[in-house]
Design a protein around this motif. Structure first.
Motif, PDB file in Angstrom:
ATOM      1  N   PRO A  57      68.484  34.085  57.197  1.00  0.00           N
ATOM      2  CA  PRO A  57      67.093  34.064  57.306  1.00  0.00           C
ATOM      3  C   PRO A  57      66.319  34.073  56.026  1.00  0.00           C
ATOM      4  CG  PRO A  57      67.991  35.786  58.799  1.00  0.00           C
ATOM      5  CD  PRO A  57      68.987  35.505  57.644  1.00  0.00           C
ATOM      6  N   TRP A  58      65.223  33.709  55.936  1.00  0.00           N
ATOM      7  CA  TRP A  58      64.398  33.504  55.107  1.00  0.00           C
ATOM      8  C   TRP A  58      63.914  35.019  54.630  1.00  0.00           C
ATOM      9  CZ3 TRP A  58      63.451  29.242  52.333  1.00  0.00           C
ATOM     10  CH2 TRP A  58      63.629  28.023  52.986  1.00  0.00           C
ATOM     11  N   SER A  59      63.813  35.405  53.361  1.00  0.00           N
ATOM     12  CA  SER A  59      63.424  36.575  53.036  1.00  0.00           C
ATOM     13  C   SER A  59      62.453  37.225  53.598  1.00  0.00           C
ATOM     14  CB  SER A  59      63.337  36.651  51.207  1.00  0.00           C
ATOM     15  OG  SER A  59      64.392  36.109  50.663  1.00  0.00           O
ATOM     16  N   ARG A  60      61.478  36.723  54.128  1.00  0.00           N
ATOM     17  CA  ARG A  60      60.322  37.284  54.711  1.00  0.00           C
ATOM     18  C   ARG A  60      60.695  37.892  56.102  1.00  0.00           C
ATOM     19  NH1 ARG A  60      58.775  31.713  54.953  1.00  0.00           N
ATOM     20  NH2 ARG A  60      58.931  30.659  57.123  1.00  0.00           N
ATOM     21  N   TYR A  61      61.962  37.320  56.595  1.00  0.00           N
ATOM     22  CA  TYR A  61      62.420  37.930  57.571  1.00  0.00           C
ATOM     23  C   TYR A  61      63.708  39.121  57.476  1.00  0.00           C
ATOM     24  CZ  TYR A  61      60.125  34.142  59.924  1.00  0.00           C
ATOM     25  OH  TYR A  61      58.967  32.993  60.328  1.00  0.00           O
ATOM     26  N   LEU A  62      64.171  38.647  56.537  1.00  0.00           N
ATOM     27  CA  LEU A  62      65.554  39.427  56.147  1.00  0.00           C
ATOM     28  C   LEU A  62      65.065  41.006  55.867  1.00  0.00           C
ATOM     29  CD1 LEU A  62      68.510  39.053  56.206  1.00  0.00           C
ATOM     30  CD2 LEU A  62      68.451  38.181  53.928  1.00  0.00           C
ATOM     31  N   LEU A  63      63.974  40.962  54.952  1.00  0.00           N
ATOM     32  CA  LEU A  63      63.548  42.347  54.424  1.00  0.00           C
ATOM     33  C   LEU A  63      63.167  43.322  55.475  1.00  0.00           C
ATOM     34  CD1 LEU A  63      61.666  40.922  51.226  1.00  0.00           C
ATOM     35  CD2 LEU A  63      63.592  42.561  51.217  1.00  0.00           C
ATOM     36  N   PRO A  64      62.275  42.818  56.434  1.00  0.00           N
ATOM     37  CA  PRO A  64      62.026  43.912  57.590  1.00  0.00           C
ATOM     38  C   PRO A  64      63.230  44.072  58.119  1.00  0.00           C
ATOM     39  CG  PRO A  64      60.398  41.994  57.355  1.00  0.00           C
ATOM     40  CD  PRO A  64      61.354  41.512  56.527  1.00  0.00           C
ATOM     41  N   LEU A  65      64.272  42.863  58.586  1.00  0.00           N
ATOM     42  CA  LEU A  65      65.485  43.498  59.367  1.00  0.00           C
ATOM     43  C   LEU A  65      66.167  44.376  58.715  1.00  0.00           C
ATOM     44  CD1 LEU A  65      66.604  39.762  60.457  1.00  0.00           C
ATOM     45  CD2 LEU A  65      65.860  41.627  62.033  1.00  0.00           C
ATOM     46  N   GLN A  66      66.474  44.499  57.236  1.00  0.00           N
ATOM     47  CA  GLN A  66      66.927  45.444  56.689  1.00  0.00           C
ATOM     48  C   GLN A  66      66.365  46.957  56.901  1.00  0.00           C
ATOM     49  OE1 GLN A  66      67.376  42.752  52.842  1.00  0.00           O
ATOM     50  NE2 GLN A  66      68.880  44.490  52.375  1.00  0.00           N
ATOM     51  N   GLU A  67      65.135  46.819  56.661  1.00  0.00           N
ATOM     52  CA  GLU A  67      64.140  48.073  56.710  1.00  0.00           C
ATOM     53  C   GLU A  67      64.598  48.507  58.419  1.00  0.00           C
ATOM     54  OE1 GLU A  67      61.410  50.968  55.731  1.00  0.00           O
ATOM     55  OE2 GLU A  67      62.484  49.464  54.807  1.00  0.00           O
ATOM     56  N   ILE A  68      64.341  47.699  59.425  1.00  0.00           N
ATOM     57  CA  ILE A  68      64.795  48.170  60.707  1.00  0.00           C
ATOM     58  C   ILE A  68      65.966  48.725  61.027  1.00  0.00           C
ATOM     59  CG2 ILE A  68      64.553  47.215  63.111  1.00  0.00           C
ATOM     60  CD1 ILE A  68      62.448  45.136  62.181  1.00  0.00           C
ATOM     61  N   PHE A  69      66.801  47.945  60.688  1.00  0.00           N
ATOM     62  CA  PHE A  69      68.383  48.497  60.914  1.00  0.00           C
ATOM     63  C   PHE A  69      68.974  49.282  60.076  1.00  0.00           C
ATOM     64  CE2 PHE A  69      68.115  44.544  63.769  1.00  0.00           C
ATOM     65  CZ  PHE A  69      67.763  45.200  64.943  1.00  0.00           C
ATOM     66  N   GLY A  70      68.198  49.292  58.625  1.00  0.00           N
ATOM     67  CA  GLY A  70      68.988  50.155  57.711  1.00  0.00           C
ATOM     68  C   GLY A  70      70.336  49.501  57.200  1.00  0.00           C
ATOM     69  N   ARG A  71      70.639  48.248  57.461  1.00  0.00           N
ATOM     70  CA  ARG A  71      71.959  47.638  57.164  1.00  0.00           C
ATOM     71  C   ARG A  71      71.780  46.471  56.192  1.00  0.00           C
ATOM     72  NH1 ARG A  71      72.318  50.083  61.833  1.00  0.00           N
ATOM     73  NH2 ARG A  71      74.273  50.809  62.609  1.00  0.00           N
ATOM     74  N   SER A  72      72.930  46.101  55.553  1.00  0.00           N
ATOM     75  CA  SER A  72      72.701  45.069  54.600  1.00  0.00           C
ATOM     76  C   SER A  72      72.658  43.694  55.595  1.00  0.00           C
ATOM     77  CB  SER A  72      73.901  44.728  53.560  1.00  0.00           C
ATOM     78  OG  SER A  72      75.216  44.754  54.282  1.00  0.00           O
ATOM     79  N   PRO A  73      72.467  42.624  54.969  1.00  0.00           N
ATOM     80  CA  PRO A  73      72.394  41.363  55.550  1.00  0.00           C
ATOM     81  C   PRO A  73      73.686  41.093  56.276  1.00  0.00           C
ATOM     82  CG  PRO A  73      71.201  41.074  53.545  1.00  0.00           C
ATOM     83  CD  PRO A  73      71.823  42.322  53.431  1.00  0.00           C
ATOM     84  N   GLU A  74      74.948  41.175  55.626  1.00  0.00           N
ATOM     85  CA  GLU A  74      76.254  40.916  55.846  1.00  0.00           C
ATOM     86  C   GLU A  74      76.412  41.830  57.123  1.00  0.00           C
ATOM     87  OE1 GLU A  74      75.976  39.627  51.721  1.00  0.00           O
ATOM     88  OE2 GLU A  74      75.481  41.415  52.714  1.00  0.00           O
ATOM     89  N   ALA A  75      76.044  43.117  56.779  1.00  0.00           N
ATOM     90  CA  ALA A  75      76.350  44.303  58.088  1.00  0.00           C
ATOM     91  C   ALA A  75      75.690  43.744  59.294  1.00  0.00           C
ATOM     92  CB  ALA A  75      76.103  45.461  57.553  1.00  0.00           C
ATOM     93  N   MET A  76      74.495  42.952  59.292  1.00  0.00           N
ATOM     94  CA  MET A  76      74.105  42.389  60.447  1.00  0.00           C
ATOM     95  C   MET A  76      74.464  41.061  60.888  1.00  0.00           C
ATOM     96  SD  MET A  76      69.937  43.392  59.676  1.00  0.00           S
ATOM     97  CE  MET A  76      69.678  43.001  58.172  1.00  0.00           C
ATOM     98  N   GLY A  77      75.491  40.678  60.199  1.00  0.00           N
ATOM     99  CA  GLY A  77      76.133  39.442  60.516  1.00  0.00           C
ATOM    100  C   GLY A  77      75.843  38.372  59.998  1.00  0.00           C
ATOM    101  N   PHE A  78      74.876  38.128  58.888  1.00  0.00           N
ATOM    102  CA  PHE A  78      74.437  37.163  58.246  1.00  0.00           C
ATOM    103  C   PHE A  78      75.465  36.529  57.324  1.00  0.00           C
ATOM    104  CE2 PHE A  78      70.247  38.813  59.841  1.00  0.00           C
ATOM    105  CZ  PHE A  78      70.199  38.088  60.835  1.00  0.00           C
ATOM    106  N   MET A  79      75.630  35.388  57.148  1.00  0.00           N
ATOM    107  CA  MET A  79      76.523  34.598  56.166  1.00  0.00           C
ATOM    108  C   MET A  79      75.820  34.084  55.079  1.00  0.00           C
ATOM    109  SD  MET A  79      79.175  33.206  59.091  1.00  0.00           S
ATOM    110  CE  MET A  79      80.153  32.636  57.902  1.00  0.00           C
ATOM    111  N   PRO A  80      75.824  34.642  53.884  1.00  0.00           N
ATOM    112  CA  PRO A  80      75.312  33.817  52.646  1.00  0.00           C
ATOM    113  C   PRO A  80      75.646  32.659  52.184  1.00  0.00           C
ATOM    114  CG  PRO A  80      76.419  35.645  51.804  1.00  0.00           C
ATOM    115  CD  PRO A  80      76.718  35.696  53.259  1.00  0.00           C
ATOM    116  N   ARG A  81      74.679  31.860  51.883  1.00  0.00           N
ATOM    117  CA  ARG A  81      75.290  30.565  51.475  1.00  0.00           C
ATOM    118  C   ARG A  81      75.398  30.768  49.836  1.00  0.00           C
ATOM    119  NH1 ARG A  81      70.934  29.507  54.566  1.00  0.00           N
ATOM    120  NH2 ARG A  81      69.679  29.795  52.706  1.00  0.00           N
ATOM    121  N   LYS A  82      76.017  29.751  48.980  1.00  0.00           N
ATOM    122  CA  LYS A  82      76.250  30.023  47.678  1.00  0.00           C
ATOM    123  C   LYS A  82      74.906  30.440  46.845  1.00  0.00           C
ATOM    124  CE  LYS A  82      80.533  26.946  47.324  1.00  0.00           C
ATOM    125  NZ  LYS A  82      81.022  25.877  46.424  1.00  0.00           N
ATOM    126  N   SER A  83      74.007  29.682  47.435  1.00  0.00           N
ATOM    127  CA  SER A  83      72.749  30.022  46.619  1.00  0.00           C
ATOM    128  C   SER A  83      72.081  31.074  47.247  1.00  0.00           C
ATOM    129  CB  SER A  83      71.774  28.551  46.981  1.00  0.00           C
ATOM    130  OG  SER A  83      71.459  28.485  48.227  1.00  0.00           O
TER     131      SER A  83
END
Length: 425
Positions: A57-83
């Motif tokens: 997700p875009w950072s504007r969504y990813l940051l709040p998700l990290q705050e809500i669940f207290g987990r890294s993006p990968e721990a929430m199941g997101f898969m980073p692109r190379k960039s």
């Protein structure tokens, strides 16, 4: 690469008790409260994340998700692109100590309530019987006992948590047809109550979703009274959003239901709320007629009220009549009726006492009595520190805004503004 369903995020929603809409609301709220940047997250975004359509997700969504669940993006199941890179959170907005204390108190209340309500006793497997239904039904009266004293801000999260556990029981347990009907009625009662707490807490999108769920449960259970109750609450919500004609149409539909016509207390409440609606659009005769009908209906009531209707006392009827007269511009009559309501109000209704004290202050102010209005508003601000209600905070904020115009000429108004500024009320 074929898309993969994000089962980690899906599991987090279940663990934390979020629906798609509720998580979207939480993302928006967290972005606004913590980072000072509002977002436009919707349930469609959440569905796309879970379906794997959006893998980072875009950072504007990813940051709040990290705050809500207290987990890294990968721990929430997101898969980073190379960039892709994990965004560094911006510094949180500074918060005064006065703002943080109620938050900690609200969290403490929620944890204690979850234990006191016996949510662990709701079965997660096996066969459900009438005893299980009664345990679920007992949750709502317990919650309303706290609502009158604390306000919905302290309760809506624990009510949603209870609802999620009931959903789990509905989907993973077995039961007969008679128990099924009773379960849907109990679930609808809980959903409608959770919706009311969310409404009082200012979470309007969450409240709407819960009201819709309650309507569906009411239809499945064949519970017309539950449906009439939800329609009435939806009318209140429409009025909050300044959609007065819509509110009147919804309220009229509730009044016309067979169940409302056979329940004097429910009919009294519906007529009172219609009276306020008619008054807001300037229909004086209809407003007065609705108040008269409310009084007549209430006079026919007998026995103990349902838990959600326990607030409807003679004090509440009088306070709603005061609100109607205020909307009609009859400020003297409005402040007298509201004073009468406060005199009749029982000690346990702390949130309503603050609310009607503010209503009286508003009537005094609109009637030109600024000194007494400031004194009344100051009393309300002191009491408001003990309740968690967005409606109360909103009315207090509106009064502070209006009092500013008198700060230079009325010492009482200046004193009220200074006292509430110091306390953060």
């Amino acid at each position: 690469m074929a898309r993969q369903r994000n089962t980690k995020l899906e599991a987090l929603l279940t663990e934390f008790g979020y629906t798609h809409t509720q998580l979207a609301d939480e993302v928006n709220q967290t972005a606004e409260d913590t980072f000072g940047k509002p977002t436009q997250c919707t349930d469609r975004h959440v569905r796309r994340w879970i379906a794997g359509d959006v893998q980072w997700p875009w950072s504007r969504y990813l940051l709040p998700l990290q705050e809500i669940f207290g987990r890294s993006p990968e721990a929430m199941g997101f898969m980073p692109r190379k960039s892709s890179r994990v965004p560094a959170p911006p510094p949180p907005r500074p918060a005064r100590a006065k703002e943080q204390r109620p938050v900690r108190r609200r969290e403490f209340i929620a944890v204690g309530l979850a234990a006191a309500l016996g949510l662990d006793a709701i079965p997660t497997a096996g066969r459900l019987g009438t005893g299980d239904v009664e345990r679920i039904r007992a949750i709502v009266p317990a919650l309303y006992g706290y609502d009158h004293a604390l306000g919905g801000g302290a309760l809506h999260e624990v009510a949603v948590q209870a609802l999620q556990q009931v959903h789990h029981a509905l989907n993973h347990c077995t039961y007969g047809e008679r128990v099924e009907r009773a379960l849907y009625a109990a679930t609808g009662d809980l959903a409608a109550s959770a919706g009311w707490f969310a409404y009082d807490a200012g979470r309007q999108a969450t409240a709407t979703g819960l009201y819709n769920e309650a309507l569906q449960a009411g239809m499945l259970a064949g519970d017309g009274q539950l449906q009439a109750r939800v329609w009435s609450n939806l009318a209140m919500q429409a009025r909050l959003r300044d959609r007065d004609q819509e509110a009147l149409r919804i309220g009229r539909a509730a009044v016309e239901t067979r169940q409302a016509k056979t329940d004097p207390r429910l009919m009294a409440l519906l007529h009172c709320r219609q009276a306020v609606g008619h008054a807001r659009v300037g229909e004086r005769v209809r407003a007065e007629r609705s108040l008269s009908r409310a009084e007549t209906s209430y006079g026919r009531a007998s026995g103990e009220p349902a838990a959600w209707l326990s607030f409807l006392t003679p004090a509440e009827l009088t306070g709603l009549a005061g609100a109607a007269h205020h909307a009609l511009g009859k400020y003297g009559r409005a402040q007298q009726l509201t004073a009468d309501a406060l005199g009749m109000l029982e000690a346990g209704f702390a949130r309503n006492r603050v609310y009607y004290t503010l209503q009286r202050a508003q009537a005094l102010l609109d009637g030109g009595d600024v000194e007494h209005a400031a004194d009344e508003a100051g009393q309300a601000a002191t009491m408001a520190e003990r309740v968690h209600s967005d409606r109360v905070r909103g009315r207090l904020s509106d009064l502070r805004q209006q009092m500013r115009r008198y700060a230079g000429s009325v010492p009482e108004a200046a004193d009220f503004l200074e006292r509430t500024r110091r306390t953060g009320a």
